[in-house]
Design a protein around this motif. Structure first.
Motif, PDB file in Angstrom:
ATOM      1  N   THR A  71      34.395  36.892  30.557  1.00  0.00           N
ATOM      2  CA  THR A  71      35.129  36.745  29.235  1.00  0.00           C
ATOM      3  C   THR A  71      36.345  36.689  29.448  1.00  0.00           C
ATOM      4  OG1 THR A  71      34.872  39.104  28.977  1.00  0.00           O
ATOM      5  CG2 THR A  71      33.200  37.965  27.932  1.00  0.00           C
ATOM      6  N   LEU A  72      37.183  35.919  28.472  1.00  0.00           N
ATOM      7  CA  LEU A  72      38.356  35.871  28.556  1.00  0.00           C
ATOM      8  C   LEU A  72      39.410  36.736  27.574  1.00  0.00           C
ATOM      9  CD1 LEU A  72      38.892  31.929  28.751  1.00  0.00           C
ATOM     10  CD2 LEU A  72      38.819  33.598  30.571  1.00  0.00           C
ATOM     11  N   GLU A  73      40.453  37.000  27.465  1.00  0.00           N
ATOM     12  CA  GLU A  73      41.438  37.831  26.593  1.00  0.00           C
ATOM     13  C   GLU A  73      41.358  37.125  25.343  1.00  0.00           C
ATOM     14  OE1 GLU A  73      42.891  40.682  26.708  1.00  0.00           O
ATOM     15  OE2 GLU A  73      42.386  41.184  28.773  1.00  0.00           O
ATOM     16  N   ASN A  74      42.080  36.124  25.340  1.00  0.00           N
ATOM     17  CA  ASN A  74      42.538  35.230  24.289  1.00  0.00           C
ATOM     18  C   ASN A  74      42.243  33.636  24.683  1.00  0.00           C
ATOM     19  OD1 ASN A  74      43.832  33.728  22.038  1.00  0.00           O
ATOM     20  ND2 ASN A  74      44.990  35.831  21.394  1.00  0.00           N
ATOM     21  N   PHE A 123      36.790  39.703  46.404  1.00  0.00           N
ATOM     22  CA  PHE A 123      36.619  38.668  45.516  1.00  0.00           C
ATOM     23  C   PHE A 123      37.290  39.037  44.386  1.00  0.00           C
ATOM     24  CE2 PHE A 123      34.894  35.866  42.742  1.00  0.00           C
ATOM     25  CZ  PHE A 123      35.408  34.657  42.771  1.00  0.00           C
ATOM     26  N   LEU A 124      36.516  40.056  43.808  1.00  0.00           N
ATOM     27  CA  LEU A 124      36.673  40.422  42.359  1.00  0.00           C
ATOM     28  C   LEU A 124      38.462  40.984  42.231  1.00  0.00           C
ATOM     29  CD1 LEU A 124      33.478  42.501  41.611  1.00  0.00           C
ATOM     30  CD2 LEU A 124      34.038  40.243  40.703  1.00  0.00           C
ATOM     31  N   ARG A 125      38.511  41.710  43.160  1.00  0.00           N
ATOM     32  CA  ARG A 125      39.903  42.180  43.014  1.00  0.00           C
ATOM     33  C   ARG A 125      41.075  41.509  43.296  1.00  0.00           C
ATOM     34  NH1 ARG A 125      40.291  48.355  43.804  1.00  0.00           N
ATOM     35  NH2 ARG A 125      38.324  49.178  43.500  1.00  0.00           N
ATOM     36  N   GLU A 126      41.115  40.812  44.499  1.00  0.00           N
ATOM     37  CA  GLU A 126      42.095  39.952  44.884  1.00  0.00           C
ATOM     38  C   GLU A 126      42.215  38.522  44.433  1.00  0.00           C
ATOM     39  OE1 GLU A 126      41.683  40.165  49.234  1.00  0.00           O
ATOM     40  OE2 GLU A 126      41.491  42.398  49.404  1.00  0.00           O
ATOM     41  N   LYS A 127      41.178  37.925  44.037  1.00  0.00           N
ATOM     42  CA  LYS A 127      41.123  36.591  43.292  1.00  0.00           C
ATOM     43  C   LYS A 127      40.657  36.478  41.829  1.00  0.00           C
ATOM     44  CE  LYS A 127      40.227  34.427  47.577  1.00  0.00           C
ATOM     45  NZ  LYS A 127      39.715  33.597  48.463  1.00  0.00           N
ATOM     46  N   LEU A 128      39.562  36.899  41.480  1.00  0.00           N
ATOM     47  CA  LEU A 128      39.159  36.731  40.110  1.00  0.00           C
ATOM     48  C   LEU A 128      39.917  37.506  39.096  1.00  0.00           C
ATOM     49  CD1 LEU A 128      37.042  35.591  38.142  1.00  0.00           C
ATOM     50  CD2 LEU A 128      35.520  37.526  38.869  1.00  0.00           C
ATOM     51  N   TYR A 129      40.169  38.864  39.524  1.00  0.00           N
ATOM     52  CA  TYR A 129      40.961  39.568  38.387  1.00  0.00           C
ATOM     53  C   TYR A 129      42.564  39.225  38.333  1.00  0.00           C
ATOM     54  CZ  TYR A 129      36.532  42.436  37.972  1.00  0.00           C
ATOM     55  OH  TYR A 129      35.261  42.977  37.899  1.00  0.00           O
ATOM     56  N   MET A 130      42.787  38.458  39.298  1.00  0.00           N
ATOM     57  CA  MET A 130      44.106  38.040  39.332  1.00  0.00           C
ATOM     58  C   MET A 130      44.353  36.689  38.546  1.00  0.00           C
ATOM     59  SD  MET A 130      45.336  40.399  40.978  1.00  0.00           S
ATOM     60  CE  MET A 130      47.030  40.132  41.460  1.00  0.00           C
ATOM     61  N   ILE A 131      43.559  36.107  38.020  1.00  0.00           N
ATOM     62  CA  ILE A 131      43.591  35.069  37.193  1.00  0.00           C
ATOM     63  C   ILE A 131      44.024  35.578  35.808  1.00  0.00           C
ATOM     64  CG2 ILE A 131      42.371  33.009  36.233  1.00  0.00           C
ATOM     65  CD1 ILE A 131      40.871  32.886  38.635  1.00  0.00           C
ATOM     66  N   ASP A 132      44.969  35.138  35.433  1.00  0.00           N
ATOM     67  CA  ASP A 132      45.260  35.305  33.846  1.00  0.00           C
ATOM     68  C   ASP A 132      44.367  34.843  32.804  1.00  0.00           C
ATOM     69  OD1 ASP A 132      47.880  36.457  34.578  1.00  0.00           O
ATOM     70  OD2 ASP A 132      48.980  34.519  34.323  1.00  0.00           O
ATOM     71  N   GLY A 133      44.177  35.938  31.981  1.00  0.00           N
ATOM     72  CA  GLY A 133      43.206  35.573  30.837  1.00  0.00           C
ATOM     73  C   GLY A 133      41.832  36.186  31.034  1.00  0.00           C
ATOM     74  N   VAL A 134      41.408  36.566  32.353  1.00  0.00           N
ATOM     75  CA  VAL A 134      40.000  37.150  32.434  1.00  0.00           C
ATOM     76  C   VAL A 134      40.176  38.678  32.005  1.00  0.00           C
ATOM     77  CG1 VAL A 134      38.603  38.146  34.354  1.00  0.00           C
ATOM     78  CG2 VAL A 134      39.760  35.894  34.407  1.00  0.00           C
TER      79      VAL A 134
END
Length: 154
Positions: free
Chosen positions: A74-77, A123-134
């Motif tokens: 899910t995205l923030e906004n 993957f979750l900590r270093e890549k996915l959660y680093m994408i703005d908006g996630v």
């Protein structure tokens, strides 16, 4: 072509899904045509975009990635973080095998190849959660794959 396929076109597509590297003569024999009309049909299917390309199917387990994580995101906004932009960033990650924009409670879904749960955490900590908006995710691990083909709808 009008996207209408006859039974011979469907046979060609079915055979190509089984083995896209087969020679035109083998393909023609399998579908009951002589080689020249078979080649013309394949060319027409390619030009119509029904056949988008040919690729190798890799065994991810033998490459050291035996686990598959299925992650809903899910995205923030949406106004500040356009969904397509986030999906493009996801698609650029080498572990990500598929990216889908979805309906329902989540904005998109990804399929990720990983070596183990430690790799999933990284993957979750270093890549996915680093994408703005996630904003959030829900992760499931695939226990066993029962079907993995492009399509059987032909």
């Amino acid at each position: 072509m009008g996207q209408i396929l006859d039974s011979t076109d469907r046979k060609i597509l079915t055979q190509l899904l089984k083995d896209a590297r087969q020679q035109n003569t083998q393909l023609a024999e399998a579908v009951g045509l002589s080689p020249p009309p078979c080649w013309k049909r394949v060319s027409r299917l390619e030009q119509a975009g029904i056949i988008r390309g040919y690729t190798a199917v890799l065994d991810m387990e033998k490459l050291g990635y035996p686990e598959i994580a299925l992650i809903d995101i899910t995205l923030e906004n949406h106004a500040h973080y356009p969904l397509e932009g986030v999906c493009e960033k996801l698609a650029a990650l080498p572990e990500v095998l598929e990216v889908h924009i979805t309906t329902g409670d989540f904005d998109c879904f990804i399929k990720v190849a990983i070596s183990d749960t430690g790799a999933l955490e990284r993957f979750l900590r270093e890549k996915l959660y680093m994408i703005d908006g996630v904003r959030g995710t829900r992760t499931s691990l695939s226990l066993r794959r029962f079907k993995d083909v492009q399509s059987t709808l032909i």
